[in-house]
Write an enzyme that holds these catalytic residues in place. Structure first.
Site, PDB file in Angstrom:
ATOM      1  CE  LYS A 109      15.319   4.144   4.336  1.00  0.00           C
ATOM      2  NZ  LYS A 109      14.262   4.833   5.209  1.00  0.00           N
ATOM      3  N   GLY A 110      12.176  -2.226   1.696  1.00  0.00           N
ATOM      4  CA  GLY A 110      10.496  -2.876   2.018  1.00  0.00           C
ATOM      5  C   GLY A 110      11.564  -4.160   2.668  1.00  0.00           C
TER       6      GLY A 110
ATOM      7  CD  GLU B  49      10.535  -5.816  -5.414  1.00  0.00           C
ATOM      8  OE1 GLU B  49      10.398  -5.042  -3.984  1.00  0.00           O
ATOM      9  OE2 GLU B  49      10.519  -4.817  -6.196  1.00  0.00           O
ATOM     10  CG  ASP B  50       9.117  -4.556  -0.438  1.00  0.00           C
ATOM     11  OD1 ASP B  50       9.110  -4.781  -1.659  1.00  0.00           O
ATOM     12  OD2 ASP B  50       9.069  -3.078   0.183  1.00  0.00           O
TER      13      ASP B  50
ATOM     14  CG  ASP C 293       1.450  -0.833  -6.034  1.00  0.00           C
ATOM     15  OD1 ASP C 293       0.598  -1.870  -6.537  1.00  0.00           O
ATOM     16  OD2 ASP C 293       1.836   0.242  -5.086  1.00  0.00           O
TER      17      ASP C 293
ATOM     18  CE  LYS D 264      -0.764  -2.671  -2.631  1.00  0.00           C
ATOM     19  NZ  LYS D 264      -0.934  -1.359  -2.071  1.00  0.00           N
TER      20      LYS D 264
ATOM     21  CG  PHE E 254      -0.099   2.090   1.654  1.00  0.00           C
ATOM     22  CD1 PHE E 254       0.584   2.441   0.196  1.00  0.00           C
ATOM     23  CD2 PHE E 254       0.372   2.770   2.425  1.00  0.00           C
ATOM     24  CE1 PHE E 254       1.620   2.184   0.273  1.00  0.00           C
ATOM     25  CE2 PHE E 254       1.497   2.942   2.577  1.00  0.00           C
ATOM     26  CZ  PHE E 254       2.587   3.293   1.937  1.00  0.00           C
ATOM     27  CB  VAL E 255       0.051  -3.072   3.181  1.00  0.00           C
ATOM     28  CG1 VAL E 255      -1.628  -4.194   2.891  1.00  0.00           C
ATOM     29  CG2 VAL E 255       0.317  -3.781   2.026  1.00  0.00           C
TER      30      VAL E 255
ATOM     31  CG  ASP F  24       7.756   3.473   4.148  1.00  0.00           C
ATOM     32  OD1 ASP F  24       7.574   2.421   3.015  1.00  0.00           O
ATOM     33  OD2 ASP F  24       8.322   4.540   4.506  1.00  0.00           O
TER      34      ASP F  24
ATOM     35  NE  ARG G   6      11.096   1.446   6.204  1.00  0.00           N
ATOM     36  CZ  ARG G   6      11.072   1.488   5.125  1.00  0.00           C
ATOM     37  NH1 ARG G   6      10.439   0.631   3.900  1.00  0.00           N
ATOM     38  NH2 ARG G   6      10.966   2.686   4.449  1.00  0.00           N
TER      39      ARG G   6
HETATM   40  P1  IMP Z   1       6.006  -0.779  -7.383  1.00  0.00           P
HETATM   41  O1  IMP Z   1       7.301  -0.218  -7.954  1.00  0.00           O
HETATM   42  O2  IMP Z   1       5.052   0.374  -7.431  1.00  0.00           O
HETATM   43  O3  IMP Z   1       5.465  -2.160  -7.961  1.00  0.00           O
HETATM   44  O4  IMP Z   1       6.225  -0.497  -5.767  1.00  0.00           O
HETATM   45  C1  IMP Z   1       7.560  -1.171  -5.514  1.00  0.00           C
HETATM   46  C2  IMP Z   1       7.875  -0.908  -4.081  1.00  0.00           C
HETATM   47  O5  IMP Z   1       6.909  -0.087  -3.847  1.00  0.00           O
HETATM   48  C3  IMP Z   1       7.277  -2.037  -2.552  1.00  0.00           C
HETATM   49  O6  IMP Z   1       9.095  -2.044  -2.730  1.00  0.00           O
HETATM   50  C4  IMP Z   1       7.337  -1.257  -1.571  1.00  0.00           C
HETATM   51  O7  IMP Z   1       8.397  -0.346  -1.641  1.00  0.00           O
HETATM   52  C5  IMP Z   1       6.377   0.261  -2.277  1.00  0.00           C
HETATM   53  N1  IMP Z   1       5.528  -0.088  -2.042  1.00  0.00           N
HETATM   54  C6  IMP Z   1       4.390  -0.657  -3.117  1.00  0.00           C
HETATM   55  N2  IMP Z   1       2.977  -1.044  -2.160  1.00  0.00           N
HETATM   56  C7  IMP Z   1       3.253  -0.675  -0.810  1.00  0.00           C
HETATM   57  C8  IMP Z   1       1.922  -0.656   0.117  1.00  0.00           C
HETATM   58  O8  IMP Z   1       0.411  -1.266   0.458  1.00  0.00           O
HETATM   59  N3  IMP Z   1       2.847  -0.158   1.650  1.00  0.00           N
HETATM   60  C9  IMP Z   1       4.167   0.341   1.496  1.00  0.00           C
HETATM   61  N4  IMP Z   1       5.016   0.138   0.419  1.00  0.00           N
HETATM   62  C10 IMP Z   1       4.035   0.097  -0.662  1.00  0.00           C
END
Ligand code: IMP
Length: 175
Positions: A40-41, A97-98, A101, A129, A150-151, A157, A163
């Site tokens: 959803k981000g 992508e939002d 991480d 990140k 964490f943001v 969210d 959000r």
């Molecule tokens: P990844 O797979 O770890 O790269 O994370 C991707 C998804 O995790 C993002 O699209 C976000 O929805 C969520 N996410 C990762 N880091 C954060 C954060 O700091 N705050 C909120 N959502 C996060």
């Protein structure tokens, strides 16, 4: 209540979204790309980005999940909640992508798209990140590098909260 601290104001975010849109427009011109938002981000970023893109484009959404409720750490297992409806074969795809991480969600998304034989796939991520990356992923259009915290806000969210905040905040859980 967790504690929130402002990291990026709505104005700072807007400036960067405008400049990402200019770059994307210069590179895609009239190629009519398919923008694939990862829910959803992405919904706030996608809405602001496309309204700066004065060019032909189409939009699709992929709903993935890797975070459980009340978690600030990815569980690492990505699942498709809702797949793409539009055909991807031969299309120029731009993943929106939002935040990237660990990179696991983006890696999953790129594999999902590549199997569908697009003409090209590029990635636009508003927040990056890099400190927590577990897999190497390309980011062609990057908004901000954020620290290893964490943001929330601007679509992101914590337990489905925050959000709607127009800026980006760091969140600290109360121990
Ligand atoms: P990844 O797979 O770890 O790269 O994370 C991707 C998804 O995790 C993002 O699209 C976000 O929805 C969520 N996410 C990762 N880091 C954060 C954060 O700091 N705050 C909120 N959502 C996060």
């Amino acid at each position: 209540m967790p504690r929130l601290e402002l990291l990026l104001s709505p104005q700072e975010i807007k400036q960067v979204v405008d400049s990402l849109a200019r770059e994307i427009k210069d590179n895609y011109g009239d190629k009519n790309p398919l923008l694939v938002g990862v829910l959803k981000g992405c919904f706030v970023f996608m809405a602001d980005l496309v309204r700066c893109l004065d060019m032909p484009l189409e939009m699709e959404f992929l709903s993935l999940s890797s975070y459980g409720q009340r978690r600030t750490v990815s569980c690492g297992k990505v699942e498709v909640m809702r797949g793409l409806r539009a055909p991807v074969k031969g299309r120029h795809v731009l993943v929106v992508e939002d935040i990237v991480d660990t990179g696991l969600t983006l890696r999953f998304t790129l594999n999902y798209l590549e199997r569908r034989k697009p003409a090209s796939v590029k990635v636009c991520a508003l927040f990056d990140k890099p400190a927590r990356r577990q897999t190497e992923v390309p980011i062609d259009y990057r908004g901000f590098i954020v620290p290893d915290v964490f943001v929330v806000g601007y679509g992101l969210d914590y337990d489905e909260q925050f959000r709607q905040l127009p800026g980006l905040y760091s969140l600290q859980e109360k121990s």
